[in-house]
Scaffold this active site. Structure first.
Site, PDB file in Angstrom:
ATOM      1  N   GLY B  69       0.833  -1.199   0.000  1.00 20.96           N
ATOM      2  CA  GLY B  69       0.000   0.000   0.000  1.00 20.96           C
ATOM      3  C   GLY B  69       0.865   1.246   0.000  1.00 20.96           C
ATOM      4  O   GLY B  69       0.539   2.243  -0.655  1.00 20.96           O
ATOM      5  N   THR B  70       1.969   1.199   0.730  1.00 16.16           N
ATOM      6  CA  THR B  70       2.892   2.341   0.778  1.00 16.16           C
ATOM      7  C   THR B  70       3.438   2.641  -0.612  1.00 16.16           C
ATOM      8  O   THR B  70       3.472   3.794  -1.042  1.00 16.16           O
ATOM      9  CB  THR B  70       4.027   2.048   1.775  1.00 16.16           C
ATOM     10  OG1 THR B  70       3.477   2.012   3.094  1.00 16.16           O
ATOM     11  CG2 THR B  70       5.115   3.118   1.709  1.00 16.16           C
ATOM     12  N   GLN B 178      -7.702   1.762   4.811  1.00 18.38           N
ATOM     13  CA  GLN B 178      -8.423   1.231   5.974  1.00 18.38           C
ATOM     14  C   GLN B 178      -9.854   0.821   5.659  1.00 18.38           C
ATOM     15  O   GLN B 178     -10.476   0.123   6.454  1.00 18.38           O
ATOM     16  CB  GLN B 178      -8.406   2.251   7.124  1.00 18.38           C
ATOM     17  CG  GLN B 178      -7.049   2.396   7.794  1.00 18.38           C
ATOM     18  CD  GLN B 178      -6.568   1.120   8.482  1.00 18.38           C
ATOM     19  OE1 GLN B 178      -7.334   0.221   8.793  1.00 18.38           O
ATOM     20  NE2 GLN B 178      -5.262   1.038   8.714  1.00 18.38           N
ATOM     21  N   SER B 195      -4.380  -1.494   0.216  1.00 17.70           N
ATOM     22  CA  SER B 195      -3.380  -2.463   0.655  1.00 17.70           C
ATOM     23  C   SER B 195      -4.075  -3.769   1.042  1.00 17.70           C
ATOM     24  O   SER B 195      -4.980  -3.773   1.880  1.00 17.70           O
ATOM     25  CB  SER B 195      -2.644  -1.881   1.864  1.00 17.70           C
ATOM     26  OG  SER B 195      -1.798  -2.847   2.432  1.00 17.70           O
ATOM     27  N   HIS B 197      -3.242  -6.496   2.741  1.00 16.16           N
ATOM     28  CA  HIS B 197      -3.188  -7.125   4.073  1.00 16.16           C
ATOM     29  C   HIS B 197      -4.087  -6.421   5.078  1.00 16.16           C
ATOM     30  O   HIS B 197      -4.313  -6.933   6.172  1.00 16.16           O
ATOM     31  CB  HIS B 197      -1.741  -7.238   4.574  1.00 16.16           C
ATOM     32  CG  HIS B 197      -1.129  -5.961   5.030  1.00 16.16           C
ATOM     33  ND1 HIS B 197      -1.041  -5.621   6.356  1.00 16.16           N
ATOM     34  CD2 HIS B 197      -0.586  -4.939   4.338  1.00 16.16           C
ATOM     35  CE1 HIS B 197      -0.456  -4.438   6.460  1.00 16.16           C
ATOM     36  NE2 HIS B 197      -0.172  -4.008   5.249  1.00 16.16           N
ATOM     37  N   CYS B 321       7.412   7.007  22.451  1.00 14.41           N
ATOM     38  CA  CYS B 321       8.109   5.929  23.172  1.00 14.41           C
ATOM     39  C   CYS B 321       7.565   4.560  22.788  1.00 14.41           C
ATOM     40  O   CYS B 321       7.955   3.555  23.342  1.00 14.41           O
ATOM     41  CB  CYS B 321       8.026   6.048  24.689  1.00 14.41           C
ATOM     42  SG  CYS B 321       8.290   7.693  25.295  1.00 14.41           S
TER      43      CYS B 321
END
Lengths: 105, 377
Positions: B69-70, B178, B195, B197, B321
């Protein structure tokens, strides 16, 4: 990362996120208490703020010095959730921000 | 393990597994050659293309397969900007787009182009009127808008944006990663990316659809594959499996969406009731059926993920983080909502009501313990 933004005024619909911090950035009032949270990662600066805000009189300003980028977004969000007022966020020379909060209750 | 991270990747759909296994035997040869096994591979590839095109509302000759997809987004953004150089160098995009859009935009800026980012409301929705004004500015070469946000599930006003783009004569790239297979696609796109997956297909298959008449020139060196739009040998078995998963997911969507959406509503209602000082973010109504995101005050995101993992729950977080980044998610930042203590729950098709119950039963004590460890009462 981004140089240009559309809609920063939030003219229509809901108030645009960040608008408060952006428009008021730079204002800095005399603070009744300064909390040094430089070098501390979120959520520590917010925990310090929540712990100490009752030490200042009603209507007084607490200033949090923080350099974790999360604090820049999260302290105004905390104010909204806790019904305190975010006065403004000003960049400070040593890096990071002085984020000011007025105690509302 | 209770898997609640479908927005990162949906587990392989059983229909995709079956299709993959048979296509590994039937579709391994080079689809560009002329002997029997090659023609069989080519037939499988073209059937998959027709199936994907039908579900996405495109013509088969508008659809090409990429390696992710990217890659589809990078090719879609940079190829369309390339094709419209003579018009101008302005790119308009929403502030909460996927990082693949933002990184392509940075690449465009490095090359001297300009980028105009349209902000979002507290719920993460782009203001359609501001977007319309942005695309009508002279020199706009391309506008990008996702169908729905990947971190908070909020739907974007794509049809309004498409109408504004059509009026301004600007192509609109719609990133449907999405929502493809789950929701009907909005009309009016010029370039569409998705995408496999994310809908239960295998990893390594993306979709790029470019409407007839949209100018597009590859940012890559010339290659013969995939209508000269995507370089490299096609992964035919994975593409066949991706098409099977898309068909199956789209067929199940009507019943599955209602089930998942009710579970999401339950999480949206119960989490603030069970855990003090929680903000549920994203639009409560204009949202994907399977994603819900909330932030817990006074909790570190990484500690929350670690403890949930230890208790057997797989979720993700937009907090700093986590996921090896020191900056909080650009999505939460742009919305102006709490970025720490963030949890995204995204429900896969296999999820049961009991899984969600167990998550809701485990969460309050985990949050309480992390807060206690930081001295929060």
């Amino acid at each position: 990362m981004w140089r240009k933004r559309s809609g920063a005024g939030g003219e229509t619909g809901e108030p645009r996120a960040e608008a408060v911090a952006e428009t008021q950035a730079g204002t800095r009032e005399p603070a009744a208490l300064t909390i040094d949270a430089l070098g501390r990662k979120c959520p520590i600066p917010i925990i310090m703020l929540a712990d100490q805000i009752n030490q200042v009189p009603m209507g007084a300003v607490v200033e949090v010095l923080a350099d974790d980028p999360a604090a820049y977004t999260d302290i105004p969000a905390w104010c909204r959730l806790k019904s305190h007022a975010h006065v403004g966020s000003a960049e400070i020379p040593q890096g990071g921000w002085a984020i000011q909060v007025r105690r509302n209750y | 393990m209770v898997y609640l991270d479908a927005a990162s990747t949906e587990p392989l759909h059983p229909a995709a597994r079956d299709a993959l296994l048979s296509a590994l035997d039937a579709g391994w040869a080079d689809p560009a050659r002329l002997y029997g096994a090659a023609r069989r591979a080519q037939m499988l590839l073209e059937q998959a293309r027709a199936d994907v095109a039908e579900v996405l509302g495109a013509r088969p000759d508008e659809v090409v397969f990429t390696s992710s997809g990217t890659q589809a987004v990078h090719l879609g953004v940079l190829g369309t900007l390339n094709g419209r150089r003579r018009v101008g160098d302005r790119l308009v995009t929403g502030a909460v787009e996927h990082s693949s859009v933002l990184h392509a935009a940075e690449e465009h800026e490095r090359g001297g182009g300009t980028v105009d980012v349209v902000g979002v409301s507290r719920t993460g929705r782009v203001d359609a009127e501001v977007f319309a004004r942005a695309v009508s500015a002279p020199g706009t070469a391309l506008a990008c808008l996702q169908t729905a946000n990947h971190e908070v599930g909020t739907l974007q006003p794509v049809e309004e944006a498409a109408a504004a783009c059509q009026e301004a004569g600007v192509p609109l790239l719609v990133d449907a990663a999405q929502s493809a297979g789950r929701l009907p696609l909005p009309r009016g796109w010029s370039v569409l990316t998705a995408s496999a997956h994310k809908w239960g297909g295998p990893a390594g298959v993306g979709v790029l659809a470019v409407r007839k008449g949209t100018r597009w020139r590859s940012p890559y060196p010339q290659d013969e594959r995939e209508r000269r739009r995507v370089p490299g040998f096609e992964n035919v078995p994975a593409i066949v499996a991706a098409a099977a998963a898309l068909r199956a997911t789209a067929e199940e969507a009507a019943t599955e969406n209602a089930r998942l959406s009710a579970l999401v509503d339950r999480v949206r209602t119960e989490v603030p009731r069970l855990v003090p000082d929680v903000e549920v973010v994203g639009d409560p109504v204009l949202r994907l059926p399977h994603i819900v995101t909330f932030s817990c005050l006074y909790v570190e995101g990484e500690a929350l993920l670690t403890e949930l993992d230890r208790a057997g729950f797989a979720v993700s977080s937009g907090s700093s983080c986590t996921a090896s980044t020191l900056r909080p998610s650009h999505v939460l930042e742009a919305m102006g909502v709490l970025t720490h203590g963030n949890v995204r729950v995204s429900l896969p098709r296999s999820v049961s009501e009991g899984d969600v119950d167990r998550f809701l039963a485990a969460l309050p004590d985990i949050v309480r313990r992390i807060r206690a460890s930081l001295g929060v009462r």
